[in-house]
Design an enzyme around this catalytic site. Sequence first.
Site, PDB file in Angstrom:
ATOM      1  CG  ASP A 264      36.198  34.648  39.502  1.00  0.00           C
ATOM      2  OD1 ASP A 264      36.461  34.274  38.347  1.00  0.00           O
ATOM      3  OD2 ASP A 264      36.569  35.743  39.945  1.00  0.00           O
ATOM      4  CG  HIS A 287      32.738  34.600  36.470  1.00  0.00           C
ATOM      5  ND1 HIS A 287      33.638  35.568  36.852  1.00  0.00           N
ATOM      6  CD2 HIS A 287      31.545  34.977  36.998  1.00  0.00           C
ATOM      7  CE1 HIS A 287      33.020  36.487  37.577  1.00  0.00           C
ATOM      8  NE2 HIS A 287      31.749  36.143  37.678  1.00  0.00           N
TER       9      HIS A 287
END
Length: 433
Positions: A264, A287
């Site tokens: 993430d 991310h």
Amino acid sequence: MARCCRVLTGFLVWSLLMLSCCEASRNRISGYDHSYGTFKSSGLIKQRDGITRLKSFARASLRLTTTVSISDFGAKGDGKTDDTQAFVNAWKKACSSSGAVNLLVPEGKTYFLKSIRLNGPCKSTLTVQIFGTLSASQIRADYKDLSKWITFDGVNSLSVDGGATGTVNGNGETWWENSCKRNEAKKCTKAPTALTFYNSKDLRVDNLRVRDAQQIQISIEKCSNVQVSNVEVTAPANSPNTDGIHITNTQNIQVSKTIIGTGDDCISIESGSQNVKINDLTCGPGHGISIGSLGDDNSKAFVSGVTVDGAKLSGTDNGVRIKTYQGGSGTASNIIFQNIQMENVKNPIIIDQDYCDKSKCTEQKSAVQIKNVVYRNISGTSASDVAITLNCSKNYPCQGIVLDKVNIKGGKASCSNANVMDKGSVFRQCKST
């Protein structure tokens, strides 16, 4: 050895004090300024301050640091025996002791832990030396709080040092397999954050390795005056919700010399955070660096004074991102992203005021205001057909967006409802609409 150190320290301090006293005497003799008819009191004040500091140093030097080892409280370190209570008992001893205390997790062993909460305030100035490995239980019933594994709560002036080998291992695979993000047939449930620092001032985290967290890897919540450096965070790219370092409601924090590869956001910054400085970051997979999400469930959010200065992102789903929900309110302001290199990043620069991670999001009028954001000296390549996306609100357009020396190859610029100024060489250029 300790006695010899005390004697040597005492001698050195005595010598320095004698020199300072002699210097102070000379200043008293020559301290009159004939040109102004006044005494030079500032020199004397400085000398007195110097002597005071030396006395403080002497007192501090003569106090030895106490070491409390979890092994002394029955921790086995075989990776199988439950060492949770031994850790708690060692913590109570270290926390209640006076002076400087090291709480030692010895090197070369693996300590199996269920969920554990280590509470302050502490009487001691405490350093937790995690030189071995802390290994998490994979059984849900072992977690009193399913949202947290290891928590430090209300401990001021805490230092956590991983040395050359210290590791916090969340053993997250079991949790990932049961995540609804991996398998939509599964019910969405909570999973623990591996390492949480809560409600603490003057916190340092150095030289630590955190891997395979059940969910978020490191969370810093409601803290102030924080330094994180030389930390390495790792998890597979497909591990769900494993943010590397999550910062929320925290002021005056610096994250430096850190390597993060996870499933993430490498770093996520949420509401209540101010004066956040990030430098020398390596990110990927993951991310990217995210401010947000902000304004979820029609909430009010404030983030300001964020500076990312020096980062390398490789193969990430996003580069530098600000994301807010419709219906929220508040501001995200005074943000600088600079000196950043990106390689094969899907969305290098993105602002999204219509962010939605739910099955359905309805259009709403209010939004978190985004203003005064600078992108400076950013270069690299896009892995998608978009290099720059500024998707801003019609009712609360993005204000004061500056693109300065931005050169991202591949992809185009797509901008709406944004007040943008280009400075220096900018490629791709983003026109205001």
